[in-house]
Design a protein around this motif. Sequence first.
Motif, PDB file in Angstrom:
ATOM      1  N   HIS A   1      45.460  49.593  38.368  1.00 43.89           N
ATOM      2  CA  HIS A   1      44.364  49.522  39.340  1.00 43.89           C
ATOM      3  C   HIS A   1      43.317  48.520  38.904  1.00 43.89           C
ATOM      4  N   LEU A   2      43.124  48.413  37.590  1.00 42.96           N
ATOM      5  CA  LEU A   2      42.184  47.375  37.141  1.00 42.96           C
ATOM      6  C   LEU A   2      42.679  46.016  37.586  1.00 42.96           C
ATOM      7  N   VAL A   3      43.986  45.793  37.418  1.00 43.65           N
ATOM      8  CA  VAL A   3      44.505  44.485  37.818  1.00 43.65           C
ATOM      9  C   VAL A   3      44.301  44.279  39.312  1.00 43.65           C
ATOM     10  N   LEU A   4      44.605  45.322  40.087  1.00 42.10           N
ATOM     11  CA  LEU A   4      44.423  45.176  41.539  1.00 42.10           C
ATOM     12  C   LEU A   4      42.987  44.804  41.866  1.00 42.10           C
ATOM     13  N   SER A   5      42.064  45.564  41.277  1.00 40.35           N
ATOM     14  CA  SER A   5      40.666  45.296  41.625  1.00 40.35           C
ATOM     15  C   SER A   5      40.266  43.927  41.115  1.00 40.35           C
ATOM     16  N   GLY A   6      40.827  43.556  39.972  1.00 39.02           N
ATOM     17  CA  GLY A   6      40.503  42.226  39.459  1.00 39.02           C
ATOM     18  C   GLY A   6      40.896  41.162  40.466  1.00 39.02           C
ATOM     19  N   ASP A   7      42.102  41.327  41.005  1.00 36.67           N
ATOM     20  CA  ASP A   7      42.530  40.340  41.999  1.00 36.67           C
ATOM     21  C   ASP A   7      41.542  40.288  43.168  1.00 36.67           C
ATOM     22  N   LEU A   8      41.105  41.479  43.592  1.00 36.85           N
ATOM     23  CA  LEU A   8      40.174  41.491  44.731  1.00 36.85           C
ATOM     24  C   LEU A   8      38.870  40.818  44.346  1.00 36.85           C
ATOM     25  N   TYR A   9      38.367  41.144  43.181  1.00 36.46           N
ATOM     26  CA  TYR A   9      37.131  40.475  42.720  1.00 36.46           C
ATOM     27  C   TYR A   9      37.314  38.976  42.795  1.00 36.46           C
ATOM     28  N   ARG A  10      38.490  38.557  42.291  1.00 36.25           N
ATOM     29  CA  ARG A  10      38.743  37.117  42.293  1.00 36.25           C
ATOM     30  C   ARG A  10      38.679  36.586  43.720  1.00 36.25           C
ATOM     31  N   LYS A  11      39.169  37.421  44.664  1.00 38.63           N
ATOM     32  CA  LYS A  11      39.257  36.945  46.043  1.00 38.63           C
ATOM     33  C   LYS A  11      37.872  36.667  46.584  1.00 38.63           C
ATOM     34  N   CYS A  12      36.929  37.527  46.222  1.00 43.19           N
ATOM     35  CA  CYS A  12      35.563  37.212  46.679  1.00 43.19           C
ATOM     36  C   CYS A  12      34.755  36.691  45.512  1.00 43.19           C
ATOM     37  N   ASP A  13      35.325  35.766  44.843  1.00 46.23           N
ATOM     38  CA  ASP A  13      34.867  35.058  43.641  1.00 46.23           C
ATOM     39  C   ASP A  13      33.765  35.757  42.887  1.00 46.23           C
ATOM     40  N   GLN A  14      34.035  36.961  42.513  1.00 42.86           N
ATOM     41  CA  GLN A  14      33.213  37.614  41.485  1.00 42.86           C
ATOM     42  C   GLN A  14      33.977  37.484  40.173  1.00 42.86           C
TER      43      GLN A  14
END
Lengths: 1294, 186, 143
Positions: A478-491
Amino acid sequence: MVDPANTKLDRMLLDQISPAVMVLRTPLVEDSCRRNDLSLIEMLAPYSTFNNIDVPVRTASDQPYRLRKFKLRLFYNSDIRQRSAEAAKERLKQVITHAGDKNISELCSRQAEIESVITTAAQELVPSWFQNFNKELIDAAAFSEHEAFDHPVACLVAVSSKDKDPIGKFVDLFNTTQLPHLLNDGSMDPKILKYYLLVHDNQEGMLEKATGILAEMRRTFGASDCRLLCINSSVNGTEEYQQNSWASHKNSASNEKQFGCFLNKDDIEELRNTMHDFSSKHIIPHMELKIRVLNQQVSATRKGFRNQIKNLWWRKGKDDVPENPSAPMYTFNSTESQIRVLGDYAFMLRDYELALSNYRLISTDYKLDKALKHYAGVQEMMGLAYFMLDQSRKDAEYCMENAFTTYAKIGSSCGRNVTRCGIWWAEMLKARDQYKDAAGVYFRISGEEPLNSAVMLEQAAYCFLMSTPAMLRKYGFHLVLSGDLYRKCDQIKHAVRTYRGALSVFKGTAWSHIRDHVHFHIGKWYAILGMFDEGIKHVLEVLACGHQAKLTQELFLREFFQIIQETGKTFEVLRLQLPVINFPSIEVVFEDHRTYASPAAANVEESLWQALEEEMTPSVAGLKSNWLELQSKILPKKYKESNVCIAGEAIKVAVSFRNPLQIPISVSNVSLICKHSTECDKSEPASNGSLDEEKNDKGLRTVAVTGETSADASLFDLSEVNISMQGGETVLVQLTVTPKVEGTLKLVGVRWKLSGSVIGICNFQSDVVRKKVAKGKIKRKKSLKDNLEFLVIKSVPRLEGTIHSLPQTVYTGDLRCLTMELRNPSKTPVKNLKMKISHPRFLDIADQEVMNLEFPTFLKKQTISSRSCTTLDASKTAKTVFLFPKDIASSWQTPVKWPLWFRAAASGSISLYITIYYETEDVSSIIKYRTLRIHYNVEVLPSLEVSYRISPSPSRLHEFLVRMDATNKTSSENFQVHQLSCVGDQWELALLQPIGSDLSLGFLMAGQSLSCFFRLKNCKTRGSTEDKMSSLAKGIADVRLVDSESSGLFDTSVSPFDLFHHHERLHQERHGQGDDGNTVDFILIAESQDDSDTGPPRTTPEILSHYACHCRIGSSSPVWWSMDGPRSVRHDFSSGFCEINLNMTVYNSLEDAVSVRINTLDSLPRSNSITNTASVSGYEHGWHDTSHLTDAKVTPDSMGGRVGKALSPESVSPFIWSGTCSTRFNLEPLSSAEVPLQISVFCQGTFDLSNYSLQWNLLSGDRGDDGNESRVRSGSCHGRPYHITVLQKNKAEI
Amino acid sequence: MAPAAPKSGDVIFASVDRVNAELFTLTYGAIVRQLITDLEEVEEVNKQLDQMGYNIGVRLVDEFLAKSSVSRCVDFRETADVIAKVGFKMFLGVTASVTNWDADGTTCSLILEDNPLVDFVELPDTCQGLHYCNILSGVVRGALEMVSMKTEVTWLRDMLRGDDVFELQVKLLKQVPEEYPYKDDE
Amino acid sequence: MIVCVAVVGHQNNPLYIQSFTKADDSLKLHHIVHCSLDVVDERVNNPKKSGLIINETFLGLLNPTENYKVYGYLTNTKVKFILVTTDLEVRDADARVFFGRFHTAYVNAVSNPFHIPGKKITSRKFAERVSTIVKSFGLSSSS
């Protein structure tokens, strides 16, 4: 079970579900508050939360209870409405970015290990900003008309004392100002409790005026609802508070000193009193009142059976009325919203039973009305109420679930409510340690809005971590998933943070696919953030990704180099994984006193050389195993352990690189890292790009590439190699370092440059290598660390030696004359050279004058006179160390040539070792002597296979029949058998049939075999016995096997023939059984018929010499005899039996007199013959290939055996020995005697007269004990077959 | 003459006592692995296996001759037949077929469709070139040498290398006359 | 249709992962398999809660991660087989049959003398067998 009253959820509810107060104020009020850098609300906020407001409350039920926690939420009228989507999103974004910036610092911190992650308490692990974020999310859902707890309970009207006509202001503040639509659109009761606050600023204006106004207020608005609030009493705005209660409420981080800088103690006290009074004296009673009123109405209309029925019926009727969604379907005075208000007020006053009952009551109605939103809201509240009552968690969860799904069903309009409900639900589950379910809820919350989902997923991840047992893998996932999402909205900062968390899970595991992905992305993102060092550190992890797909490898590599380029610097990486060095294959070759002619020689193991050099190296060296001990007196102590190398002579290190990838990589500037220090300044070693220990731990550092390797070229040279490796290739790189000046040299490691941008460094001092050396690959039992320490001493001469035209492959018996060349490049001469050869059987020293004779013709007989016939002296061959004559050794600028005899003695691959020992002239040098080690491999192919068989000649004494079988084993070569010679004094050899009878004799095509017969004569006679040495040459018998007279015979009595003959004798001695006088040595010399004589590099041999030593001749007994007499006799048996006279000649080949006794035995028992045959078969050795007849061993049993066989046809012997049955006589040494014999034959036939035996024993009893007890003193032999035919003579002939 | 070969082969196989096939296979596999680890050279392993097979063969032949009452074979053809039909059946439980006779009847091929040694076996890329079943060739060689036939046995096809069958080529080098080779006349 | 099958060693190290999709979602599948191990552990550690009979190798449906169904199978040597499928309804019988065959294939693969226990399964034969088994998934007990 935790008490719900002090869970996190409870705190949240206190924040979210608590009486709201609408604040109206004049600008002047705001101004006077602004002095403290606070708005009015902000100023009041800290005092509107009561941890222990001790107020008795009486709601519907009669017995009162005390309220502990209480809170007022103050809002300006403008804020009392739902936020627009953009605003909400904006606020969320800012929260996150703010949080990201805050924890940017710990991004560079050490990576936490997963164990520690588990053990650490959740509090410090879970980021603290989650609360703020969740709060923002929940606030976003506030002020919806379908729930009442956000509706303002009271209105706080604040007017400054400076306002002109304050009273009027109070009135029209409420009337004129735009009130929130909640009050207007009738979804809440516009009649609202008002509270009038007169704010007086002590900085300006007198208190009297304010009090005056207050009195007037009291008159107009009623005494209780008015209050005067004096602020800014502090004279100069320098009030300091150790814990500033406002800072926590204002999250915008401006300088916190000014907060309330004009407020002194009394002001704060007054603020507190005001709010306390406001809430306890007005709001709470108001709410109580309202609750009671509403409760009565509700119970009047809805409680009881009749009401239920009526209600149901009424709703039925209401169904068909089309409802318009635009206007709120429930106005404030509708029963439903009243119940709802009742419930919410009860909830806010913490009377959860009441609240719950009302919610239950209403939820069904909403459901029937299909007012889903309201229904969901009520369900939500029911869930919370259940939780707070801490009863039947199942119901609580069911309600939350129900609310959640219902909200979700409604669709996007209620997105916020979904989120809020979810968060509360998750909190509820967490409070009950149902982390897994909480994670599931978070997962469900995460909608399509990426930012929210990112945060939710991250929270879910932490839930998995905190669940028992911890679900680490899901945590990571789940960390990886959320990381990807963060990346998507460039956080990106957050993305990195989450990925780092995930990394702690995947680090140790074998799930390289995932791990690489994580490492790679972290690296990439670090690079985006501009933190290149971190980035490279991570990307390095995935560089050696042999397991990945080719494309992925390319991607990784490309990214890596891109990052490197972005940095613009050149990095030096410890233990760069590309390419991989496999340590066990590291080999260090250096030359101290041992020098090697070829790398092949260096690879030969040390013990072999030492064994070879033992006799030559000076005996001063007590133990030659460790030569350094010898020098210890000269050397300083610290060098004892270190190896010695000579300045100007290269140290070779072979390192093998392996490319783990499938894509080619280019490695350049591969070189050694060395540390050189001269004795004079041991203190500071002139280091060359070598890594010190402290640098090792931080595995990454930037260097200036230039001038790195050429730092001190004065001290030593390094060789640089460039290689380009294909995918999966392994390359063995030869690196050399050549020290120039004396001192100590230390090999530290190896460095290389990966495709021109990254410098990889690998130290040899890693444990891998140590272990390997403990295994003893390199020199001695020292660790590699010591092996890499070299003591450089000043240069000494170094010989170079080669053997010219030594063939790679030869045929067995090939005989050649080679020349060895020794060169001494240095000016300083060397003295007393010695040489030793490992296999004298193959290679031996020749006399120097052989050089200028041409080979092989000078070996022919006729040329003997020209050269001195050197017979081999035992001394030379005994000790194989050859001393070069002094005159050569003393001075040489020109290379010295020395001839060597080479003969391929046996087939197979032979490796020849030659060491040459020499001493240096100058005594000053540490090294006294050196040895040059030469090593060659020769492949010897089988050529002629020769076997001899000797059997005594039946007819004549002293004579033997020799059968030679020669087979050409080669595939292509043709040989011309040239001559056969037998060595030894007493032999004469001759062809059985004269030569030229057939011309093809002695010419052997490939694969052909040839056998020819010789007569071997023993010419040892009395007289020739004393002077054996003198008569050495004459006795030799050579037989030419070629008919052409042109080619003379070779003289086998001279070197090299006798030389190698000697070696062969020694060699074959071992498996030949002892040598009594009855063995012969044969030398077969053949020439190869090579028509392909063109071109100097001739592989076909000229001369082959084959030696067969210790061939046993006929009889083992020293007594030879032969019988002669008539072969066939005609006799007339009618006139009695026939007597035949025979004559036996007996010869004594011994130096002593023997007495011989002849026994004739007439009948032979059958039995022994059988046993004998058996034993005979036992006697036969392995079946020999080429000779189809075996050597006749004249052993008693075998003879007996043959007798038996011969006898087998007849039953009884038809003849008898007449005359004496045994004769005895004496024989002088080397003399013969005639013995008459007679037999009587009774019938005609052919008879075998072998049934006699010959017994002999030495007469020399007196001088028998002359040391040689070993030899046989007596023996007996059976007779050899002698066939005689007796025929019937018929009268007619006479 | 040899009795009707295939039948007797089955009979003997039925009569001899057995060992579990998996155990057998795994044991052999373990041996090969150990050899590979001990002497790193694949060629060496082949040699070693062949040598082991030879040692087995020289002992095995006696039991073979004892158990299967096979009488003297008149020629090499028959020998090959007996090996294929009786020998293999008796010791491996499979029968081989004899083909590819050359003109002068000294070379033939034993074809093994299935081979209990190589169940589950799959050669890794590192030891291609390994003759996994080389022990068999050794056995045949050793056994034949005991009955005084010097032979040369080589693998032509190997299922482990993707061929469809195992083909073992037996080549008669020299037939050693069994009678006592020495006459006592000259 | 089966998306991915995996063999996981008793130290939860991947021995064999094979995906049968065209798309390049190997990473995702790795994650799914990896996560499902959590559930396996959970089931194994408290069997009664998850209604697992002792010595029952078939673990049943592990978890329906997004639009995947993950089934598990645990040999007595603590080697796990994971089956990821996209089928909406999978009969347990089918899964059992599949794992039964898969198990035999695995046994054969590991009894290859050149296979080192605990290391990745690189056998081609095994891969072929697995693919055939995967193809025949569900067809077996459909009759």
